[in-house]
Design a protein around this motif. Structure first.
Motif, mmCIF file in Angstrom:
data_model
loop_
_atom_site.group_PDB
_atom_site.id
_atom_site.type_symbol
_atom_site.label_atom_id
_atom_site.label_comp_id
_atom_site.label_asym_id
_atom_site.label_seq_id
_atom_site.Cartn_x
_atom_site.Cartn_y
_atom_site.Cartn_z
ATOM 1 N N GLN A 1 19.206 -20.369 49.480
ATOM 2 C CA GLN A 1 19.835 -19.324 47.971
ATOM 3 C C GLN A 1 18.708 -18.630 46.923
ATOM 4 O O GLN A 1 19.086 -17.626 46.544
ATOM 5 N N ASN A 2 18.242 -19.279 46.203
ATOM 6 C CA ASN A 2 17.202 -19.186 45.414
ATOM 7 C C ASN A 2 16.304 -19.324 45.707
ATOM 8 O O ASN A 2 15.249 -19.467 45.159
ATOM 9 N N ASN B 1 17.450 -11.905 47.310
ATOM 10 C CA ASN B 1 18.304 -11.305 47.979
ATOM 11 C C ASN B 1 18.802 -10.970 49.128
ATOM 12 O O ASN B 1 18.356 -9.424 49.326
ATOM 13 N N GLU C 1 22.115 -17.122 56.539
ATOM 14 C CA GLU C 1 22.100 -17.096 55.638
ATOM 15 C C GLU C 1 20.385 -18.328 56.166
ATOM 16 O O GLU C 1 20.540 -18.849 56.271
#
Length: 186
Positions: free
Chosen positions: A165-166, A142, A161
């Motif tokens: 997210q993973n 990340n 972003e």
């Protein structure tokens, strides 16, 4: 998002490096047709230029402009893949020579995230993708794990972003014109 796209494109047009979220990981990117910009990526990562970088394209049409002959199987793989998949193609064209490996191949991924697709589509050229880490160091999972040397070494950091997210690295498959299929990374 438009402001981030415009700032990124300006940097790319001037031969600069960006740090950007993709459909896999945060990546270092530059114009895949600009040999000097690609040399900057190798220098930043402290990576030998014999270790290949990949590039991202926005769609099948852009892929076809940069590969002499896209095997039919590639379209099936892209369509049916359950995660982002980078394919190594024979005979790339229209990209900087220092992106082409000694066996005349190039790793290319048709991106699936909105920002990367829009960026590449609006830029109208493939963009280099390499993970945002120094050579030999762990790939950051990340943004918080990205080394300060990378953050300060690029010309622009996209302030968005990632959609996923993973994120995990893409699968890598080599498709030879001779029908050879080799899974490099699942």
């Amino acid at each position: 998002m438009m402001d981030e796209l415009n700032k990124s494109i300006k940097v790319l047009q001037n031969g600069g490096l960006i740090l950007y979220p993709t459909d896999t990981l945060w990546g270092i990117g530059c114009d895949a047709t600009n040999e000097a910009a690609i040399e900057k990526v190798y220098a930043l990562k402290q990576r030998k230029d014999t270790k290949a970088l990949s590039c991202l394209v926005a769609n099948d049409a852009m892929l076809e402009r940069h590969v002499e002959k896209v095997p039919d199987l590639a379209y099936d793989i892209i369509e049916m893949a359950t995660k982002p998949t980078t394919i190594i193609y024979d005979n790339p064209k229209g990209i900087a020579p220092n992106l082409v490996t000694s066996d005349n191949t190039m790793a290319i991924r048709v991106v699936s995230d909105k920002f990367s697709r829009y960026l590449i589509g609006k830029f109208k050229k493939p963009i280099v993708f390499t993970s945002a880490n120094m050579a030999g160091k762990k790939t950051p999972a990340n943004y918080k794990e990205i080394d300060q040397a990378i953050l300060s070494g690029v010309d622009y950091v996209v302030n968005l972003e990632p959609e996923n997210q993973n994120a995990v690295p893409s699968s890598i498959i080599k498709l030879g014109m001779d029908g050879l299929i080799e899974v490099i990374r699942e």
